[in-house]
Design an enzyme around this catalytic site. Sequence first.
Site, PDB file in Angstrom:
ATOM      1  N   MET A   1      48.428  36.966  25.181  1.00 39.22           N
ATOM      2  CA  MET A   1      48.281  37.893  24.044  1.00 39.22           C
ATOM      3  C   MET A   1      49.511  37.794  23.161  1.00 39.22           C
ATOM      4  O   MET A   1      50.642  37.880  23.636  1.00 39.22           O
ATOM      5  CB  MET A   1      48.143  39.343  24.533  1.00 39.22           C
ATOM      6  CG  MET A   1      46.813  39.707  25.174  1.00 39.22           C
ATOM      7  SD  MET A   1      45.341  39.469  24.153  1.00 39.22           S
ATOM      8  CE  MET A   1      45.689  40.431  22.688  1.00 39.22           C
TER       9      MET A   1
ATOM     10  N   SER B   1      37.335  35.620  16.253  1.00 39.17           N
ATOM     11  CA  SER B   1      37.142  36.886  16.957  1.00 39.17           C
ATOM     12  C   SER B   1      36.102  37.714  16.208  1.00 39.17           C
ATOM     13  O   SER B   1      36.328  38.157  15.080  1.00 39.17           O
ATOM     14  CB  SER B   1      38.452  37.661  17.041  1.00 39.17           C
ATOM     15  OG  SER B   1      38.172  38.954  17.533  1.00 39.17           O
TER      16      SER B   1
ATOM     17  N   MET C   1      36.086  46.210  24.976  1.00 43.98           N
ATOM     18  CA  MET C   1      37.117  47.235  25.240  1.00 43.98           C
ATOM     19  C   MET C   1      36.440  48.502  25.741  1.00 43.98           C
ATOM     20  O   MET C   1      35.311  48.798  25.341  1.00 43.98           O
ATOM     21  CB  MET C   1      37.873  47.568  23.947  1.00 43.98           C
ATOM     22  CG  MET C   1      38.485  46.368  23.260  1.00 43.98           C
ATOM     23  SD  MET C   1      39.471  46.865  21.825  1.00 43.98           S
ATOM     24  CE  MET C   1      39.743  45.264  21.051  1.00 43.98           C
TER      25      MET C   1
ATOM     26  N   ASP D   1      45.922  34.792  21.259  1.00 47.16           N
ATOM     27  CA  ASP D   1      45.048  35.788  20.645  1.00 47.16           C
ATOM     28  C   ASP D   1      45.879  36.878  19.998  1.00 47.16           C
ATOM     29  O   ASP D   1      46.604  37.600  20.688  1.00 47.16           O
ATOM     30  CB  ASP D   1      44.144  36.366  21.749  1.00 47.16           C
ATOM     31  CG  ASP D   1      43.134  37.376  21.231  1.00 47.16           C
ATOM     32  OD1 ASP D   1      43.001  37.529  20.006  1.00 47.16           O
ATOM     33  OD2 ASP D   1      42.464  38.010  22.080  1.00 47.16           O
ATOM     34  N   GLY D   2      45.761  36.983  18.673  1.00 48.04           N
ATOM     35  CA  GLY D   2      46.430  38.050  17.943  1.00 48.04           C
ATOM     36  C   GLY D   2      47.350  37.523  16.862  1.00 48.04           C
ATOM     37  O   GLY D   2      48.345  36.854  17.148  1.00 48.04           O
TER      38      GLY D   2
ATOM     39  N   MET E   1      39.043  43.790  27.886  1.00 50.17           N
ATOM     40  CA  MET E   1      40.155  44.733  27.843  1.00 50.17           C
ATOM     41  C   MET E   1      39.655  46.039  28.431  1.00 50.17           C
ATOM     42  O   MET E   1      39.412  47.024  27.717  1.00 50.17           O
ATOM     43  CB  MET E   1      40.645  44.879  26.395  1.00 50.17           C
ATOM     44  CG  MET E   1      41.434  43.667  25.940  1.00 50.17           C
ATOM     45  SD  MET E   1      41.537  43.530  24.161  1.00 50.17           S
ATOM     46  CE  MET E   1      39.999  42.697  23.832  1.00 50.17           C
TER      47      MET E   1
ATOM     48  N   HIS F   1      34.635  34.477  20.085  1.00 49.97           N
ATOM     49  CA  HIS F   1      35.471  35.342  20.924  1.00 49.97           C
ATOM     50  C   HIS F   1      34.947  36.772  20.835  1.00 49.97           C
ATOM     51  O   HIS F   1      34.842  37.340  19.744  1.00 49.97           O
ATOM     52  CB  HIS F   1      36.922  35.256  20.443  1.00 49.97           C
ATOM     53  CG  HIS F   1      37.908  35.999  21.286  1.00 49.97           C
ATOM     54  ND1 HIS F   1      38.394  35.507  22.482  1.00 49.97           N
ATOM     55  CD2 HIS F   1      38.499  37.215  21.113  1.00 49.97           C
ATOM     56  CE1 HIS F   1      39.255  36.380  23.000  1.00 49.97           C
ATOM     57  NE2 HIS F   1      39.331  37.436  22.190  1.00 49.97           N
TER      58      HIS F   1
ATOM     59  N   GLY G   1      40.827  36.330  14.147  1.00 52.58           N
ATOM     60  CA  GLY G   1      39.885  37.301  13.603  1.00 52.58           C
ATOM     61  C   GLY G   1      40.058  37.482  12.123  1.00 52.58           C
ATOM     62  O   GLY G   1      39.358  36.879  11.296  1.00 52.58           O
TER      63      GLY G   1
ATOM     64  N   ASP H   1      35.437  40.613  21.981  1.00 54.99           N
ATOM     65  CA  ASP H   1      36.408  41.558  22.517  1.00 54.99           C
ATOM     66  C   ASP H   1      35.709  42.784  23.085  1.00 54.99           C
ATOM     67  O   ASP H   1      35.162  43.603  22.341  1.00 54.99           O
ATOM     68  CB  ASP H   1      37.394  41.965  21.415  1.00 54.99           C
ATOM     69  CG  ASP H   1      38.377  40.847  21.102  1.00 54.99           C
ATOM     70  OD1 ASP H   1      39.063  40.396  22.037  1.00 54.99           O
ATOM     71  OD2 ASP H   1      38.439  40.415  19.931  1.00 54.99           O
TER      72      ASP H   1
ATOM     73  N   HIS I   1      36.512  38.542  26.299  1.00 52.38           N
ATOM     74  CA  HIS I   1      37.864  39.015  26.616  1.00 52.38           C
ATOM     75  C   HIS I   1      37.742  40.473  27.023  1.00 52.38           C
ATOM     76  O   HIS I   1      37.468  41.333  26.183  1.00 52.38           O
ATOM     77  CB  HIS I   1      38.742  38.823  25.361  1.00 52.38           C
ATOM     78  CG  HIS I   1      40.128  39.354  25.491  1.00 52.38           C
ATOM     79  ND1 HIS I   1      40.936  39.535  24.389  1.00 52.38           N
ATOM     80  CD2 HIS I   1      40.869  39.731  26.571  1.00 52.38           C
ATOM     81  CE1 HIS I   1      42.108  40.012  24.791  1.00 52.38           C
ATOM     82  NE2 HIS I   1      42.088  40.147  26.099  1.00 52.38           N
TER      83      HIS I   1
ATOM     84  N   GLY J   1      44.028  42.342  13.258  1.00 53.51           N
ATOM     85  CA  GLY J   1      44.870  42.512  12.072  1.00 53.51           C
ATOM     86  C   GLY J   1      46.320  42.849  12.332  1.00 53.51           C
ATOM     87  O   GLY J   1      47.026  43.314  11.437  1.00 53.51           O
TER      88      GLY J   1
HETATM   89  C1  DX5 Z   1      42.967  42.256  19.971  1.00 50.95           C
HETATM   90  C2  DX5 Z   1      41.871  41.279  20.243  1.00 50.95           C
HETATM   91  C3  DX5 Z   1      41.829  40.135  19.334  1.00 50.95           C
HETATM   92  C4  DX5 Z   1      41.686  40.468  17.867  1.00 50.95           C
HETATM   93  C5  DX5 Z   1      42.418  39.400  17.110  1.00 50.95           C
HETATM   94  O1  DX5 Z   1      43.028  43.157  21.019  1.00 50.95           O
HETATM   95  O2  DX5 Z   1      41.971  40.781  21.572  1.00 50.95           O
HETATM   96  O3  DX5 Z   1      40.852  39.183  19.742  1.00 50.95           O
HETATM   97  O4  DX5 Z   1      40.377  40.546  17.427  1.00 50.95           O
HETATM   98  O5  DX5 Z   1      42.374  39.704  15.761  1.00 50.95           O
HETATM   99  P1  DX5 Z   1      43.393  39.089  14.697  1.00 50.95           P
HETATM  100  O6  DX5 Z   1      43.173  37.615  14.706  1.00 50.95           O
HETATM  101  O7  DX5 Z   1      42.986  39.747  13.430  1.00 50.95           O
HETATM  102  O8  DX5 Z   1      44.763  39.450  15.151  1.00 50.95           O
HETATM  103 ZN    ZN Z   2      40.664  39.096  22.177  1.00 51.33          ZN
END
Ligand code: DX5
Ligand code: ZN
Length: 227
Positions: A143, A10, A39, A177-178, A70, A35, A199, A37, A68, A151
């Site tokens: 998710m 990520s 948002m 993811d997460g 969001m 990946h 990530g 993200d 992704h 994190g």
């Molecule tokens: C959260 C994101 C993830 C995030 C994952 O909303 O969709 O892609 O970056 O990060 P880690 O692997 O650190 O949980």
């Molecule tokens: Zn994501």
Amino acid sequence: MEVAPKIAPSMLSSDFANLASEAHRMLNLGADWLHMDIMDGHFVPNLTIGAPVIESLRKHTMGYLDCHLMVTNPLDYVEPLAKAGASGFTFHVETSKNNWKELIQKIKSHGMRPGVALKPRTPIGDVYPLVEAENPVEMVLVMTVEPGFGGQKFMPEMMDKVRILRKKYPSLDIEVDGGLGPSTIDMAASAGANCIVAGSSVFGAPEPAQVISLLRNSVEKAQHTMI
Ligand code: DX5
Ligand code: ZN
């Protein structure tokens, strides 16, 4: 099982000021996908990147950009992201109850691969119609944290969703993811996930290549024991 493992660092955890070199570094270290993200500060309480950044990055890499979304209005992002060079377009089912057919159609006609994501509190049944449609999504993203930030702590109870999906759809790409990393990957892999977003565990590691290969090995091993 036919589904190939895809390890997707990520980029939210990367150094955004050096995005191109971070992308090259990850692909050189064995990542399959990047990946991304996206948002909007509305669907989630955080604001990250959009089409202009994808467009800039695309000039520096041929890699698969696993976007992704969001965002509250994913339909508005299809054209700009396609023009920018996105590869995958994963929207949230919570935002798309009434227009998912139109969305999938538009994503495909713009040359991207459609996926659907669901938040931890969203029941798994909400995505079945999108997977079983005449014109279906090609990936489901489960998710394993509340979307918005990197994190966070992995939610093992989400593995029931992954298990149900894998049983129902043996050849579907299932992404998690997460909170994925060395201490949680085996739970996700044995439940049947094959696309792994990570990530902080990758970017925070002294040797990210080792984490990437550990994630891949775990998926491969679980697939072999499942057969
Ligand atoms: C959260 C994101 C993830 C995030 C994952 O909303 O969709 O892609 O970056 O990060 P880690 O692997 O650190 O949980
Ligand atoms: Zn994501």
